[in-house]
Design a protein around this motif. Structure first.
Motif, PDB file in Angstrom:
ATOM      1  N   ILE A 166       0.828  -1.198   0.000  1.00  0.00           N
ATOM      2  CA  ILE A 166       0.000   0.000   0.000  1.00  0.00           C
ATOM      3  C   ILE A 166       0.873   1.263   0.000  1.00  0.00           C
ATOM      4  O   ILE A 166       0.618   2.210  -0.749  1.00  0.00           O
ATOM      5  CB  ILE A 166      -0.941   0.002   1.218  1.00  0.00           C
ATOM      6  N   LEU A 167       1.901   1.265   0.833  1.00  0.00           N
ATOM      7  CA  LEU A 167       2.798   2.419   0.902  1.00  0.00           C
ATOM      8  C   LEU A 167       3.520   2.636  -0.422  1.00  0.00           C
ATOM      9  O   LEU A 167       3.753   3.771  -0.837  1.00  0.00           O
ATOM     10  CB  LEU A 167       3.807   2.231   2.034  1.00  0.00           C
ATOM     11  N   GLN A 178       2.361   1.866  -3.437  1.00  0.00           N
ATOM     12  CA  GLN A 178       1.403   2.445  -4.385  1.00  0.00           C
ATOM     13  C   GLN A 178       1.136   3.913  -4.071  1.00  0.00           C
ATOM     14  O   GLN A 178       0.980   4.727  -4.973  1.00  0.00           O
ATOM     15  CB  GLN A 178       0.087   1.670  -4.339  1.00  0.00           C
ATOM     16  N   LYS A 179       1.085   4.218  -2.811  1.00  0.00           N
ATOM     17  CA  LYS A 179       0.822   5.588  -2.380  1.00  0.00           C
ATOM     18  C   LYS A 179       1.944   6.521  -2.808  1.00  0.00           C
ATOM     19  O   LYS A 179       1.714   7.612  -3.328  1.00  0.00           O
ATOM     20  CB  LYS A 179       0.655   5.626  -0.863  1.00  0.00           C
ATOM     21  N   THR A 186       2.141  10.619  -2.908  1.00  0.00           N
ATOM     22  CA  THR A 186       0.791  11.181  -2.979  1.00  0.00           C
ATOM     23  C   THR A 186       0.148  11.207  -1.597  1.00  0.00           C
ATOM     24  O   THR A 186       0.204  10.204  -0.877  1.00  0.00           O
ATOM     25  CB  THR A 186      -0.096  10.342  -3.916  1.00  0.00           C
ATOM     26  N   SER A 196      -2.399  10.631   1.251  1.00  0.00           N
ATOM     27  CA  SER A 196      -3.331   9.502   1.371  1.00  0.00           C
ATOM     28  C   SER A 196      -4.737   9.847   0.876  1.00  0.00           C
ATOM     29  O   SER A 196      -5.392   9.048   0.204  1.00  0.00           O
ATOM     30  CB  SER A 196      -3.413   9.039   2.826  1.00  0.00           C
ATOM     31  N   VAL A 214      -5.220   9.569  -3.053  1.00  0.00           N
ATOM     32  CA  VAL A 214      -5.075   8.297  -3.762  1.00  0.00           C
ATOM     33  C   VAL A 214      -6.459   7.840  -4.212  1.00  0.00           C
ATOM     34  O   VAL A 214      -7.399   7.806  -3.414  1.00  0.00           O
ATOM     35  CB  VAL A 214      -4.433   7.228  -2.853  1.00  0.00           C
ATOM     36  N   LEU A 225      -6.505   1.545  -5.238  1.00  0.00           N
ATOM     37  CA  LEU A 225      -5.613   0.659  -4.486  1.00  0.00           C
ATOM     38  C   LEU A 225      -5.846  -0.776  -4.930  1.00  0.00           C
ATOM     39  O   LEU A 225      -6.983  -1.254  -4.924  1.00  0.00           O
ATOM     40  CB  LEU A 225      -5.868   0.772  -2.981  1.00  0.00           C
ATOM     41  N   PHE A 267      -7.293   6.501   3.496  1.00  0.00           N
ATOM     42  CA  PHE A 267      -7.486   6.755   2.072  1.00  0.00           C
ATOM     43  C   PHE A 267      -8.928   7.169   1.800  1.00  0.00           C
ATOM     44  O   PHE A 267      -9.690   6.475   1.115  1.00  0.00           O
ATOM     45  CB  PHE A 267      -7.103   5.506   1.269  1.00  0.00           C
ATOM     46  N   VAL A 277     -10.199   7.434  -1.956  1.00  0.00           N
ATOM     47  CA  VAL A 277     -10.089   6.299  -2.870  1.00  0.00           C
ATOM     48  C   VAL A 277     -11.453   5.944  -3.446  1.00  0.00           C
ATOM     49  O   VAL A 277     -12.462   5.940  -2.750  1.00  0.00           O
ATOM     50  CB  VAL A 277      -9.459   5.076  -2.152  1.00  0.00           C
TER      51      VAL A 277
END
Length: 246
Positions: free
Chosen positions: A38-39, A41-42, A45, A47, A50, A53, A68, A71
């Motif tokens: 997750i970190l 992909q983040k 940016t 949170s 985003v 995910l 997030f 999201v």
């Protein structure tokens, strides 16, 4: 985090008695890889900004998603470690902008009673190959006022209840597609949307070609008509003069 007790020892005479010579407790964090994924992909940016995910590693604690808030699409795929397949969504946090939730190939058998409050904008929910037994297990979805697409293929309820589709269409009026079919049982594909869009564009183009002339076009036609009148008048005048000379 799960505590695992490791023991080593030896069996007594006859193999009936065991004496502990050593024991230790190891803390296993089943969410570690998912947290790292997750970190990654983040990235940099924030949170809250985003929008998508996709989680392939095992995740058992869905509170990892709570930050997030912006999201719109979350996909939690079948993890490589079977023990980390989801069994419940009780830890699902409130995600106010979530529109698509993909949860295929897990062991989920129930939903949070306040599902509509946790995901107020939910439109697509994929629960393929889980453990839902009856339509009653899906009651929290009855209050999801924006739900349009629901997939339940390979759940026990598909075999247990032959009327589950009609029941769900009745209980959730906004539903358009269940298990890839509409209310009439016609298969749905994204190509259908593309065809409809093409037809709309064609209609727009056709209507555009037959729309009334704009002021500039009308003005141009008037000028052309006046020019033709002048030319005809000049031609008649020339013929008249020729006749007078003759």
């Amino acid at each position: 985090t799960v505590s695992v007790l490791y023991c080593s020892g030896h069996a007594g005479r006859g193999g009936n008695r065991i004496s502990m010579s050593e024991s230790r407790v190891v803390q296993v964090d089943w969410n570690k890889k998912a947290r790292e994924e997750i970190l990654k992909q983040k990235g940099d940016t924030p949170s809250g900004e985003v929008t998508t995910l996709e989680i392939y590693e095992g995740i058992t604690d869905l509170t990892l998603l709570k930050e997030f808030t912006g999201v719109s699409v979350v996909a939690i795929h079948q993890p490589p470690t079977p023990i980390t397949r989801l069994r419940t969504l009780t830890t699902l946090p409130k995600l106010p902008n979530l529109t698509e939730l993909h949860l295929a190939d897990h062991l989920i058998c129930d939903l949070p009673k306040d599902m509509s409050e946790r995901c107020p904008k939910l439109e697509t929910l994929l629960l393929t190959n889980n453990k839902f037994q009856t339509v009653t297990d899906l009651e929290p979805l009855f209050k999801c006022s924006g739900l349009k697409i629901l997939d339940l293929d390979d759940n026990p309820l598909v075999k247990n209840d032959k009327e589950y589709r009609s029941t769900l269409f009745e209980k959730i009026p906004t539903l358009l597609i269940i298990d890839g079919k509409d209310k009439e049982g016609n298969y749905y594909s994204e190509d259908d949307d593309e065809d409809e869009e093409d037809e709309e564009n064609e209609e727009t183009e056709e209507s555009g070609s037959s729309t009334p002339d704009s002021p500039s076009n009308v003005e141009q036609k008037d000028l052309n008509g006046t020019k033709e009148k002048r030319e005809r008048s000049a031609s008649l005048e020339a013929d008249k003069r020729r006749k007078e000379i003759d």
